[in-house]
Design an enzyme around this catalytic site. Structure first.
Site, PDB file in Angstrom:
ATOM      1  N   HIS A 466      58.818  39.332  27.567  1.00 43.79           N
ATOM      2  CA  HIS A 466      58.576  38.975  28.971  1.00 43.79           C
ATOM      3  C   HIS A 466      57.168  38.386  29.137  1.00 43.79           C
ATOM      4  CE1 HIS A 466      59.178  39.583  33.394  1.00 43.79           C
ATOM      5  NE2 HIS A 466      57.857  39.599  33.357  1.00 43.79           N
ATOM      6  N   GLU A 467      56.159  39.081  28.613  1.00 39.27           N
ATOM      7  CA  GLU A 467      54.787  38.596  28.749  1.00 39.27           C
ATOM      8  C   GLU A 467      54.569  37.347  27.901  1.00 39.27           C
ATOM      9  OE1 GLU A 467      52.924  39.724  30.985  1.00 39.27           O
ATOM     10  OE2 GLU A 467      54.211  41.411  31.499  1.00 39.27           O
TER      11      GLU A 467
END
Length: 660
Positions: A466-467
């Site tokens: 996600h990051e």
């Protein structure tokens, strides 16, 4: 030998009080006397006796049959009291107990409730006839006042009055709940006298150059009024400080109190409003009366929106208009005193949109000073002020700290400096270093690190991708701010964060809006591409993107179908409306266009991630191994980022830390 009588005569207050049981005869002794008198009166009016309730059967078979009754007293035609002869055994026992307590007190031994006097007399006569008693029992009739029932409602009333008297006495002495009840309509403003030097001066107010010039002119007028009055100039009656929280409105007011050298009255807007009707208006009158008596003087009202809200808003839902009465009195006082009275009103608020228009007009608040977030040079000055009391290492430079904190208010900068000192003290360091300020900045923006929080391996892998999705999208889109750090260490409520250093902009173009939306949607798109599944971790990202889309469509006029129209209401008048300020068909079109913007941005985001899928996986694995990716790691994995430098701009001067 001659000194002893003198000592005895002067004595201490304790010695004087010891001579008299009442001492200074204060309210406590009054209460003791009142309670003691009522208790003694009740005790005397109701003498103690061993009166027992009996039935007619006991009276007939025991007392009348044995001729032990000496007399009968019928009281209030309700009950009868029976007195026993002195030579009986029953009376002897009761007599001994009575004498031991109160001396020789002879009272009734028995008591009985009668239905009616006539019926009682008939039954008594028949009983005496059946026992052939030669001597008839003497029957007397009395009407008595029941002091017990009377005291049952008088005594609570006296206790309540005594309680209120005691509380009012305490409040009047300042030892209770605040000011005296008799002075509830008086102003609670704190007075800083002209001979009292404040610890805050204009030297402590860094930045805010224009605001300081405006306020210093007011201070200069109070010191040298002749220089202005000779030209026919009039000093503004009111100065309103407006700005976001933490920009220094109250700090400027404190500096005025320290520099003006005139009586300075300060209070909060909420102090005007009380639960009692008319108190607010009374306090306004008293405040201006006190200020006029000490002219020239300054009145400072902090958070004036508490009392200066626009009249009529939500009026149909209010049960009283006490706040409006207070505002009306304030309006009258502001525009009521003459131009040469020398009373200047200084007020502060961060919500100017809710203030009444009559309060803002010239003649009341002539000057409106807007305090904005500080620029880079102003932030450097603010850092210098807050770095004075700290023991700094040689690597701490205010200019570098100012570059890394645009968008920070003065209160934020003060918090960072304090957090850096706390972090250095926690590490047992003798000086505060530059890395302490970086840690403090990360803590203020992202929250405290929670390395002890246990995350499942599957969830940690999802957070890493996600990051990484945020990082890859922002790295390859030109209108997204520079990325400097990515972390999957939990901070605050977030499981991971990406740190950006955005440029300071006054305006934002449509292309910049769209690229920012793509960067916000990068985490969700990465989850869908890698795992073919989406999670709830993108809630904050979706909220941010949705708000940006609706702002572009309905506020900024950046949509082609809706055109250059804006439904933004800066006056706040639309708050009174129950519905929207546009039709149902326009509302439907706004929803469609906002949804279209988000979906197109999402498609663009997925296209960027698909193109750079290898870099996405590589960065995610780096995060799983090291938990943090600094700028050097990002450049090694994603390559050198192409910087899009506008003309006459310095990227190093336009940096900030933010979290997506």
């Amino acid at each position: 030998m001659k000194q002893q009588p003198n000592k005895k005569d002067t004595g201490t207050p304790k010695d004087k009080n010891s001579k008299s049981p009442f001492g200074g005869f204060n309210s406590n002794w009054i209460l003791i006397l009142v309670f003691g008198s009522f208790a003694l009166f009740t005790f005397i009016s109701s003498p103690v006796s061993a009166t027992q309730k009996i039935s007619w059967t006991f009276l007939q078979d025991s007392l009348l049959a044995k001729r032990e009754v000496s007399k009968i007293i019928v009281v209030n035609k309700e009950f009868a009291e029976f007195y026993i002869k002195k030579d009986t055994a029953a009376n002897k026992a009761s007599k001994d107990s009575a004498e031991s307590l109160f001396g020789n007190i002879q009272g009734p031994k028995y008591r009985m409730t009668i239905g009616s006097v006539e019926n009682f007399e008939n039954k008594l006569e028949q009983a005496q006839s059946s026992f052939s008693s030669p001597n008839k029992i003497d029957v007397q009739y009395q009407n008595r006042t029941s002091w017990g029932s009377t005291l049952s409602w008088i005594l609570p009333l006296v206790v309540l009055m005594a309680f209120w008297f005691f509380m009012l006495k305490r409040m009047g002495n300042g030892s209770g709940m605040g000011s005296s009840m008799m002075n509830i309509g008086k102003s609670t403003a704190k007075l800083a006298k002209k001979d009292t030097k404040s610890s805050v001066t204009f030297n402590d107010v860094a930045g805010l150059k224009e605001a300081k010039i405006e306020v210093m002119e007011v201070v200069d007028f109070l010191k040298n009024p002749e220089m202005y009055t000779e030209l026919g100039a009039k000093i503004p009656k009111g100065v309103l400080l407006v700005g976001p929280p933490g920009t220094g409105k109250t700090l400027i007011a404190k500096a005025v109190a320290g520099e003006a050298q005139v009586p300075f009255f300060s209070m909060s807007g909420s102090e005007f409003v009380e639960m009692f009707v008319g108190v607010g208006a009374s306090r306004v009158r008293d405040l201006f009366k006190r200020a006029k008596e000490k002219t020239p003087s300054i009145i400072f009202i902090d958070e004036i929106d508490a009392v200066g809200r626009s009249r009529g808003k939500g009026g149909g839902f209010q049960s009283n208009d006490e706040r409006e009465n207070t505002l009306n009195q304030l309006l009258t006082e502001l525009d009521g005193f003459g131009p040469n009275t020398g009373v200047i009103v200084l007020a502060a608020t961060n919500r100017p949109d809710v203030l009444d228009k009559a309060l803002l007009r010239p003649g009341r608040f002539d000057r409106h000073i807007y305090l904005e977030l500080p620029t880079k040079d102003e932030r450097e000055e603010i850092f210098k002020v807050h770095l004075r009391p700290l023991k700094l290492a040689g690597d701490v430079k205010p200019k570098d700290l100012a570059k890394l904190s645009p968008g920070f208010s003065g209160a934020d900068i003060a918090n960072i400096c304090n957090e850096a000192a706390l972090i250095a003290a926690r590490k047992k360091e003798k000086k505060v270093h530059s890395h302490d300020f970086m840690d403090a900045r990360d803590r203020v923006v992202g929250g405290m690190e929670r390395k002890s929080k246990i995350i499942a391996p599957k969830e940690k892998e999802t957070v890493a991708h996600h990051e990484a999705g945020h990082a890859v999208v922002s790295w390859y889109l030109k209108n997204v701010d520079a990325l400097v750090k990515v972390s999957i260490i939990p901070r605050g409520k977030s499981l991971g964060a990406a740190w950006y250093l955005p440029e300071e902009r006054q305006i934002v173009t449509k292309a910049q809006f769209i690229d920012q939306m793509c960067a916000s949607l990068g985490g969700r798109a990465a989850e869908e591409i890698v795992f073919n599944e989406i999670s709830s971790g993108a809630l904050d990202d979706l909220e941010k993107a949705t708000k940006q889309a609706y702002a572009m469509v309905s506020y900024y006029g950046l949509d082609e179908k809706i055109g250059p129209m804006s439904f933004y209401d800066s006056s706040g008048q639309n708050d009174r409306l129950v519905g929207k300020p546009y039709s149902e068909s326009m509302a439907k079109l706004i929803d469609q266009e906002a949804q279209s913007l988000i979906l197109n941005a999402y498609k663009k985001t997925k296209a960027v991630l698909v193109e750079h899928r290898a870099e996405l996986e590589k960065l995610a694995q780096h995060l799983l191994e090291h938990e943090v990716a600094e700028k050097e790691d990002l450049e090694a994995i994603l390559g050198k980022r192409i910087e899009f430098i506008p003309k006459n701009a310095d990227v190093n001067d336009d940096t900030q830390l933010s979290v997506i």
